[in-house]
Design an enzyme around this catalytic site. Structure first.
Site, short mmCIF file in Angstrom:
data_model
loop_
_atom_site.label_atom_id
_atom_site.label_comp_id
_atom_site.label_asym_id
_atom_site.label_seq_id
_atom_site.Cartn_x
_atom_site.Cartn_y
_atom_site.Cartn_z
N TYR A 1 -3.96 1.60 8.92
CA TYR A 1 -3.19 0.56 8.24
C TYR A 1 -2.52 -0.48 9.13
O TYR A 1 -1.88 -1.39 8.64
CB TYR A 1 -2.12 1.19 7.34
CG TYR A 1 -1.23 2.21 8.03
CD1 TYR A 1 -0.41 1.85 9.08
CD2 TYR A 1 -1.23 3.54 7.62
CE1 TYR A 1 0.40 2.78 9.70
CE2 TYR A 1 -0.43 4.48 8.24
CZ TYR A 1 0.38 4.09 9.29
OH TYR A 1 1.17 5.02 9.91
N CYS B 1 3.68 46.96 4.64
CA CYS B 1 3.88 48.35 4.25
C CYS B 1 2.72 49.15 4.86
O CYS B 1 1.57 48.71 4.84
CB CYS B 1 3.85 48.47 2.73
SG CYS B 1 3.77 50.17 2.17
N CYS C 1 0.44 53.08 -1.29
CA CYS C 1 1.58 52.42 -1.94
C CYS C 1 1.14 51.84 -3.28
O CYS C 1 0.14 51.12 -3.36
CB CYS C 1 2.10 51.30 -1.03
SG CYS C 1 3.28 50.22 -1.85
N CYS D 1 9.23 49.42 2.68
CA CYS D 1 8.56 48.88 1.50
C CYS D 1 9.45 49.07 0.27
O CYS D 1 9.93 50.17 0.01
CB CYS D 1 7.22 49.59 1.30
SG CYS D 1 6.43 49.11 -0.23
N CYS E 1 7.44 51.74 -2.25
CA CYS E 1 7.20 53.16 -1.98
C CYS E 1 8.12 53.71 -0.88
O CYS E 1 8.00 54.86 -0.50
CB CYS E 1 5.74 53.38 -1.59
SG CYS E 1 5.32 52.70 0.02
N LYS F 1 10.95 4.07 -0.43
CA LYS F 1 10.57 5.47 -0.66
C LYS F 1 10.83 5.88 -2.10
O LYS F 1 11.69 5.30 -2.77
CB LYS F 1 11.37 6.36 0.28
CG LYS F 1 10.98 6.20 1.74
CD LYS F 1 11.20 7.52 2.41
CE LYS F 1 11.31 7.41 3.91
NZ LYS F 1 11.58 8.72 4.49
N GLU G 1 0.85 -1.20 0.00
CA GLU G 1 0.00 0.00 0.00
C GLU G 1 0.88 1.24 0.00
O GLU G 1 2.08 1.16 0.25
CB GLU G 1 -0.99 -0.01 1.18
CG GLU G 1 -0.35 -0.03 2.55
CD GLU G 1 -1.41 -0.11 3.67
OE1 GLU G 1 -2.56 0.32 3.46
OE2 GLU G 1 -1.05 -0.59 4.75
N ASP H 1 2.21 10.27 3.62
CA ASP H 1 3.13 11.27 4.16
C ASP H 1 2.40 12.18 5.13
O ASP H 1 2.01 13.29 4.81
CB ASP H 1 3.73 12.08 2.99
CG ASP H 1 4.93 12.87 3.43
OD1 ASP H 1 5.40 12.66 4.56
OD2 ASP H 1 5.40 13.71 2.64
N LYS I 1 2.80 4.61 1.11
CA LYS I 1 3.32 5.11 2.38
C LYS I 1 2.83 6.55 2.48
O LYS I 1 3.29 7.43 1.75
CB LYS I 1 4.84 5.05 2.39
CG LYS I 1 5.43 5.46 3.72
CD LYS I 1 6.93 5.21 3.76
CE LYS I 1 7.52 5.45 5.14
NZ LYS I 1 7.20 6.72 5.74
S1 IVH Z 1 2.81 0.02 8.66
C1 IVH Z 1 5.78 -1.34 12.49
N1 IVH Z 1 1.77 1.26 6.62
O1 IVH Z 1 5.65 5.09 8.07
C2 IVH Z 1 5.24 -0.19 11.75
N2 IVH Z 1 3.22 2.51 8.03
O2 IVH Z 1 8.57 4.21 9.39
C3 IVH Z 1 4.18 -0.60 10.80
N3 IVH Z 1 3.44 4.87 7.34
O3 IVH Z 1 5.43 4.45 11.51
C4 IVH Z 1 3.75 0.57 10.01
N4 IVH Z 1 2.12 4.76 5.60
O4 IVH Z 1 3.99 6.38 10.42
C5 IVH Z 1 2.57 1.38 7.68
N5 IVH Z 1 0.71 2.18 4.78
C6 IVH Z 1 1.52 2.32 5.83
C7 IVH Z 1 2.15 3.54 6.16
C8 IVH Z 1 3.00 3.60 7.26
C9 IVH Z 1 2.89 5.55 6.33
C10 IVH Z 1 4.36 5.49 8.30
C11 IVH Z 1 4.05 5.17 9.72
C12 IVH Z 1 5.19 4.33 10.17
C13 IVH Z 1 6.28 4.83 9.30
C14 IVH Z 1 7.32 3.79 9.09
#
Ligand code: IVH
Length: 705
Positions: free
Chosen positions: A231, A462, A467, A444, A447, A350, A119, A123, A121
């Site tokens: 998740y 300003c 201005c 400014c 002006c 990543k 899935e 942010d 990751k």
């Molecule tokens: S599973 C044991 N699934 O990434 C940790 N983490 O460094 C299991 N994160 O701590 C985490 N998306 O904050 C998991 N689909 C995802 C995620 C996810 C973002 C983050 C989360 C985690 C860090 C991993």
């Protein structure tokens, strides 16, 4: 709806209302499939509030009314995690997925393929939700992994997080982990509002989400749209799961937000082709959210998944920074166990951040409509993620100090939230010895008037309302489409008019003559008469537009509408005292003070009088929705879809002006769907429900009775 008389029937009614509201929240915030019009939703909510007001003892923490936030707190309570929150080993290359897979198979002594649950990751920031007997009772940040902070008062304001799980037999304890984030579009809207209010914008959606969840005043959190994706399990008592797939399926059933799992019986190629198409449609406002998690067979599919998600990354409504690949089977996960602080059964791969390196040539200062001085780095052009970048806002002095950004520095830049360029950091090794820290001049740049900071603000402004930069920006706002709508006056033309000394105020626009304009460079008779015609047309306007056009701080379009329907004329608004203004619904002290202050200024009052003398007029607003037209559409509910001959916002105004109501989704209660060209799913829904469908001509006929 009358409020029930006795407590027992009030309780019963409340339960029904809560269940209903919960259902609609899930449809709207999790599935993005609204099942009710905004008005009907508001009505349900109001009914709930009325009953709770009459029976305060019946207000429970899991009531939808508790989502609006409460009084500020001094600090968050620290609380231990029942199970530590760990992090993942991560890498930046998809090849490492292969190495991860090899390790997994070695430990498990397997020669065959392992199934991975892959899935995105997300942010954002990690959160742990705690449900006891199905009711949300806590929400902990990661903290140091062992002890987090309980941010439950803020998490309650997130509409996509259920206060109560939708399960017949909820487990005694369900800890679920996930990520809190802000969608790109909500981030853009928030930053626009921050800018308007003179507060510092957030650098990216992750910072905005983190800042919002750590707010001590939960009402502020409530005013921002945060989301979550669940998740991972924490401690669970009373339910056993065999796999990640089973766990996430269960979460979705319980109405917790997840990314959704793609169908299993699909080849990778079919998955990729179908998903990309669906994501494109969704990004352009059609269709439904797309399930993004997928069970992948072995390292090969997991690597394909990585490349696919990287490719569609920019189509997603939220930021991600890679993929997470987990051994799907929980028994195998247990066998694999942990090394140090990371599980051996999962890895994060990543994406290369879309970053680039370049040199800051100079730091320019832009002056905004409100006089705010914004430092902007002007850089050697550099391509980042396929787009050439030359400018990046540095926000304010605090931000410059924090990153110690100087003219001549070599910097790393990236596109925050994939759009706005941001200076990430300075490469100090490449800094010249003679460089000096940068200070924004307290003057400014346009002006030369002194610039100063207001209390509680990080922004320098300003102080000269005449201005030229402020005048130009104010005029650009004045002529904008949603304000006075003077189409033919573009930004360039406004600048020329001010530079040539032809225009110095709003009213000057209405004093422009043919001779003045034709004397300007590159102006022909045709374009001059077009300009004059569009200025002439703008004289016939509406009060909300006029109020909005004046550019009073904190008075956006919505507030302008509220003020117009409350006061009815510009004179009454001008004459309003602070108390009068505070009595207006949705007008808080900050807005009221800003309006009162603006109209104390003689120049603005004279401007308003002059505008009217020069022919600017509007119809008096008598009653909120019917001032401008007939009652032909009285009480009728409309949904507008597809491309129509006039802008969508104007259609909406037209319907409301004639007594109708516009909502975003089609339901049985919809009276008409007004469908333009290329109407999509809403039109299908209307056909399905047997709702009357109008084309533009049919709509005109209805309007004209
Ligand atoms: S599973 C044991 N699934 O990434 C940790 N983490 O460094 C299991 N994160 O701590 C985490 N998306 O904050 C998991 N689909 C995802 C995620 C996810 C973002 C983050 C989360 C985690 C860090 C991993």
């Amino acid at each position: 709806m009358p409020v029930p008389k006795d407590q027992a029937s009030a309780l019963k009614k409340l339960e029904t209302l809560k269940t209903e509201i919960r259902h609609h929240d899930h449809q709207y915030y999790v599935l993005d499939r609204p099942s009710i019009s905004d008005q009907d939703y508001d009505r349900l909510f109001q009914e709930l509030l009325d009953i709770e007001q009459a029976f305060p003892a019946l207000v429970t923490p899991d009531s939808p009314s508790q989502r609006v936030g409460g009084a500020p707190i001094d600090a968050f309570e620290k609380a231990p995690h029942r199970q530590p929150m760990l992090s993942l080993s991560n890498s930046y290359s998809p090849e490492d997925i292969g190495a991860f897979d090899e390790r997994v198979r070695k430990v498990l002594e397997r020669s065959g393929e392992v199934t991975y649950f892959c899935e995105p990751k997300f942010d954002g920031l990690a959160i742990e939700l705690i449900y006891e007997d199905g009711v949300l009772t806590g929400a902990l940040t990661r903290g140091d992994g062992t002890v987090g902070e309980n941010v439950i008062s803020n998490v309650r304001t997130i509409r996509s997080i259920p206060q109560k799980l939708s399960l017949k037999n909820p487990p005694a304890l369900l800890e679920v982990r996930g990520e809190i984030l802000m969608f790109k579009k909500d981030f853009a809207a928030l930053n626009e509002a921050q800018q308007e209010a003179g507060t510092v914008p957030f650098a990216n959606p992750r910072n905005a989400a983190a800042g919002s969840i750590r707010q001590l005043d939960s009402r502020i959190t409530a005013s921002r749209t945060l989301r979550m994706f669940a998740y991972a399990p924490g401690v669970i008592e009373g339910e056993i799961f065999k796999s990640q797939e089973e766990f996430e399926t269960y979460l979705a059933k319980a109405h917790l937000p997840t990314v959704g799992i793609a169908p299993k019986d699909e080849s990778f190629e079919d998955f990729a082709a179908r998903s990309e198409k669906a994501l494109k449609a969704f990004a352009s406002g059609k269709g439904e959210p797309v399930a993004l998690a997928r069970l992948c067979k072995g390292a090969d599919e997991a690597i394909q998944y990585y490349h696919f998600i990287e490719k569609v990354r920019k189509l997603l409504p939220f930021d991600i920074d890679g993929i997470v690949c987990k051994v799907d089977n929980y028994r195998l996960q247990q066998e694999l166990g942990f090394v140090a602080r990371s599980p051996r059964w999962a890895t994060a791969a990543k994406f290369q951040p879309e970053q680039g390196e370049t040199v800051i040539r100079e730091i320019a200062i832009q002056v905004g409509r409100t006089g705010a001085l914004t430092p902007v780095a002007i850089m050697e052009p550099v391509k980042v993620g396929g787009v050439t970048i030359t400018n990046a806002t540095l926000h304010n002095q605090d931000e410059i100090d924090r990153k110690d950004i100087r003219v001549g520095d070599t910097v790393v830049i990236q596109r925050a939230g994939d759009v706005i360029p941001e200076v990430v950091r300075v490469i100090e090794a490449k800094r010249s010895k003679s460089s000096v820290p940068y200070k924004i001049p307290h003057k400014c740049p346009i002006c030369s008037s002194p610039a100063s900071k207001e209390e509680d603000e990080a922004v320098l402004r300003c102080t000269n309302i005449l201005c030229p930069a402020i005048v130009k920006e104010s005029l650009k706002h004045f002529v904008a489409r949603r304000a006075m709508n003077i189409e033919r006056l573009g930004d360039k033309m406004i600048e020329t008019l001010v530079d040539e000394g032809l225009v110095g105020s709003f009213s000057d626009l209405y004093r422009l003559t043919f001779d003045q304009l034709i004397a300007l460079e590159r102006q022909g008779e045709k374009s001059v008469s077009n300009i004059l015609e569009s200025i002439e047309n703008s004289k016939s306007t509406t009060l909300p537009r006029l109020i909005f056009a004046l550019g009073i701080r904190f008075v956006g379009e919505t507030t302008a509408k509220t003020l117009a329907s409350h006061f009815g004329t510009i004179e009454k608004l001008e004459a309003a005292s602070l108390e009068d203004l505070l009595a207006v619904k949705d007008v808080g002290p900050r807005v009221a003070e800003s309006i009162a202050k603006a109209f104390k200024n003689k120049t603005l009052r004279k401007e308003v009088a002059d505008l009217q003398k020069l022919g600017v007029h509007y119809e008096e607003v008598k009653k909120k929705t019917k001032a401008l037209g007939s009652t032909a559409l009285e009480g009728k509910k409309f949904v507008v879809t597809g491309t129509l001959p006039i802008p969508r916002d104007d259609v909406k105004d037209l319907i409301e002006a004639n007594g109708g109501v516009v909502s975003g989704s089609v339901s049985k209660k919809t009276d008409y769907v007004l469908a333009g060209e290329e109407a999509g799913s809403k039109l299908d829904k209307a056909t399905e429900l047997g709702v009357a469908i109008l084309d533009w001509d049919g709509f005109q006929a209805l309007l004209n009775g």
